[in-house]
Design an enzyme around this catalytic site. Structure first.
Site: not given
Lengths: 487, 290
Positions: A181, A234-235, A255, A289, A386
């Site tokens: 995706k 995203s985390t 990641e 990132c 971030e």
């Protein structure tokens, strides 16, 4: 001194946009239930209509991938699988300009970067992994490692084609099939990649691409027919997936975000370090990132580094991403621009001092000037969270141990940078930095042979190199008594 | 090589391949190459001692540039060899069939396997370091790592009993990691070797990386085995007694690495022994500390 540049726009004529794009399932383009639009972030013009993948679409894609896995891909000799990947690598290289222009149109990144970084690296990634397909027994995971099955892969919008390559190339080399995706705002190069799969005569169902938003992504990673999930993003989203996999037993690699320290010692060559700092945080508008978003400068050289840095920032050219002289392109979406804007405002309200490069922003599209913050408290959100934009925080240190303490004081651990002319110091720092990639006297270097991935909340698993194969191999149930097998 | 009706075929002159060019033997000598039924095929150049020495000079000259290419680039070049060779599939099959008497299908199989072998080695180019090198956990504040590097110039005596697949199987491992070589082709099957040289000449492989000699191995090989600017000798194509002599000469002159691998079916996956035989290991120490 200021140089004036005549406009040097890359031609869009190499790209043949369709009005609408279906989903790529089982080797052909199929329609879905609803559609959305993808726009150019530099002009806000609508580029094309994209299909939104729903539950039924994800079902079909996973079934196609399963079928191809069982009937074709997992039983094909590695050397023949490899030939398909070599073909894809060559086709990407042959159509490189088309991919670069399309990537820049859909993503907003400067054409110089899509042309010189994203697309060549994507091609190289397929070329590299093609060679592994019949050599997996030599990769150090036992004599005959096996594939996992169907991989569900969700990728972000910052390097659309390159992240696709990082995901699909190792998965296919190891004998898995995939449902991928692409990000909601950057689906176009993935759809062009689907055409490349057709041109390569890749067996139907080996690669399936389902476009959509976060809901489509959730449907994919939550699908019971998926054996392995690979997610870059995203985390917060990564943790959601990790919670799900904790009970489902699906294999997972993540990641995620980062807040990398870029550490400049007083013996570093200043001009070289400044170029590295610029590249570290302003490459791809800071939508990276592993961006070096926290500059740590040794106190004795802080003023001179900061002066040189501001001078260099003021010379960065922001504007039309299609212009070959552009350094800073468009922010990828209005939503991301809002996040960067509010994070910067929060930084100012917390007492950090903001300085932005004096550059005119185009009227249409999404833009944010190269910006740095000084007088930043370590506890300030602008120094901890971030931002994923062209925003750098600057703080100082006196000793290497103080630099280490500050650099490691983050929940992230994706990358770090060290600038010094003393080799032993660079290696000492590298050994103590809690980060998956450490760049010494360089930054933002990527290579298909080099493993990439994070410590701590930046995720787990590696992409690239021999190590990256582990994510797509069943390394537990190998037959250690066997011989090197042609998987 | 039957003439087509109404048209006289233009026949090819088979020459040596040295430094990217196709010279005749400086000796002016040729030898007759015959098909499997004894019919005349062509005259091939019979390489001399001087040709062999010229080839070593060309290989040494090419070594610096080729070994400094990125591994990725070398992989691309080897893959290009496979691509160009695939385009000449029918030509190779015809030459192999005429030389050996294999059936059309068998000859095509041999050509396909030879193309696939280039692909196999192309994939190795940027993986050798991660498989054969690594970081060594020394007990002290040092970063210590070992990387493979090519030994230099190799003399490769191609197998006598294989027209194409054996030749490719000994040449590709000699160059994939950055080495260069002088090849002595099979005396019975020199023509596919020269056609392979034409492929190499048009595949972005720098001139001099592979140099192809045709002629008598017993005449040429001793000069290569004792040559002070050759680093490695693969004695595959030398008969047993000669191989012993060559190994002694190679070792005794400048401590050449001698490759004497047990005979294997060329159709089997090669393994890494031959490729690793062309490598040195370099270990680097660097202190860690403030």
């Amino acid at each position: 001194m200021r140089f004036e540049y005549a406009p040097a726009p890359e031609s869009r004529s190499v790209v043949r946009l369709r009005d609408s794009y279906g989903l790529f399932i089982g080797g052909s383009f199929v329609s879905g239930s609803s559609v959305f639009k993808t726009i150019s972030p530099a002009t806000e013009e609508v580029l094309a209509e994209i299909t939104h993948g729903g539950a039924e679409d994800v079902d079909r894609a996973v079934a196609a991938a399963r079928h191809a896995y069982e009937r074709t891909w997992s039983v094909m000799p590695g050397k023949e699988r490899g030939k398909y990947l070599f073909r894809i690598a060559r086709l990407l290289a042959e159509r490189a300009r088309e991919f670069a222009v399309l990537e820049t149109m859909d993503n907003g990144k400067p054409i110089r970067e899509s042309r010189d970084v994203d697309v060549p690296l994507a091609s190289a990634h397929f070329f590299y992994h093609a060679g592994w397909a019949d050599k997996l027994g030599y990769a150090g995971f036992g004599p005959s490692p096996k594939p996992l099955g169907v991989a569900g892969q969700v990728i972000p919008w910052n390097f659309p084609l390159l992240m696709l390559a990082w995901k699909i190339a190792p998965a296919l080399a190891c004998g898995n099939t995939v449902v991928l995706k692409p990000a909601e705002t950057t689906p176009l190069t993935a759809m062009l990649f689907a055409e490349v799969c057709q041109q390569a005569d890749l067996p139907p169902g080996v690669v399936n691409i389902v476009t959509g938003d976060g809901d489509t992504g959730r449907l994919l990673v939550g699908h019971p027919g998926i054996d392995k999930i690979a997610f870059t993003g995203s985390t917060a989203a990564g943790k959601e997936i990790a919670r799900q996999c904790a009970v489902s037993g699906q294999r997972l690699t993540l990641e995620l975000g980062g807040k990398a320290a870029n550490i400049v010692f007083d013996d570093a060559p200043v001009d070289q370090a400044v170029e590295g700092i610029i590249n570290g945080i302003f490459f791809n508008q800071g939508h990276v990132c592993c961006a070096g978003s926290r500059l740590l400068v040794q106190e004795s050289v802080a003023d001179s580094v900061l002066d040189a840095l501001k001078r260099r920032m003021a010379s960065l050219r922001l504007g039309d991403p299609m212009d070959k002289n552009t350094d800073i392109g468009a922010i990828n979406s209005r939503g991301q621009l809002d996040k960067i804007t509010s994070a910067s405002q929060a930084g100012e309200e917390e007492g950090a001092r903001r300085w932005s490069a004096p550059c005119a922003l185009p009227e249409r599209g999404f833009w944010f000037p190269p910006t740095l913050f000084t007088d930043v408290a370590s506890s300030s959100p602008v120094a901890r969270e971030e931002i994923f934009g062209p925003v750098l925080t600057v703080s100082t240190f006196r000793t290497p141990s103080e630099a280490l303490q500050k650099a490691n004081a983050t929940q992230y651990g994706l990358s770090a940078g060290v600038w010094t002319s003393k080799g032993s110091l660079a290696l000492e720092m590298a050994s103590r930095l809690r980060a998956g990639v450490v760049w010494a006297n360089t930054f933002n270097r990527f290579d298909p042979a080099s493993p990439f991935g994070g410590y701590k909340e930046s995720g787990f698993g590696r992409e690239g190199g021999r190590h990256g194969l582990e994510a797509y191999l069943d390394v537990v149930a190998t037959d250690v008594a066997g011989t090197v097998a042609d998987v | 090589m039957a003439a087509e009706a109404g048209r006289i075929a233009v026949r090819k002159t088979y020459k040596l391949y040295i430094g990217g060019a196709f010279p005749r033997s400086e000796s002016g000598r040729t030898f007759e190459v015959r098909d499997h039924e004894g019919g005349f095929l062509s005259n091939a150049a019979r390489a001399s001692r001087k040709d062999a020495r010229d080839a070593v000079v060309a290989a040494r000259k090419a070594f610096g540039g080729w070994s400094e290419r990125t591994a990725y680039n070398r992989g691309q070049v080897l893959y290009r060899v496979a691509e160009v060779m695939e385009g000449r599939r029918d030509q190779f099959a015809s030459e192999v069939r005429l030389a050996t008497g294999l059936s059309d299908a068998e000859a095509l199989d041999e050509v396909d396997a030879a193309v696939d072998r280039w692909v196999w080695y192309a994939g190795w180019a940027d993986k050798i370091s991660q498989v054969r090198g690594g970081v060594n956990p020394v007990a002290g504040p040092f970063v210590n790592f070992s990387v493979p590097e090519p030994s230099g110039v190799a003399a490769v005596l191609a197998p006598q009993d294989s027209a194409l697949l054996g030749l490719v199987s000994v040449v590709a491992p000699a160059i994939v990691a950055g080495g260069t070589c002088v090849v002595v082709a099979s005396a019975a099957y020199p023509l596919p070797a020269i056609t392979l040289a034409e492929v190499l000449a048009t595949s972005d492989l720098p001139g001099g990386v592979v140099n192809m000699l045709t002629g008598q191995v017993a005449e040429i090989a001793p000069w290569l085995a004792s040559h002070m600017d050759v680093n490695t000798v693969d004695v595959t194509g030398a008969p047993g007694g000669l191989a012993d002599d060559l190994a002694v000469a190679a070792a005794g002159s400048n401590l050449k690495r001698v490759l004497r691998l047990p005979p294997a079916a060329w159709t089997a996956e090669p393994g890494v022994d031959r490729m690793f035989g062309y490598l040195e290991t370099k270990t680097v120490w660097h202190p860690i500390g403030l």
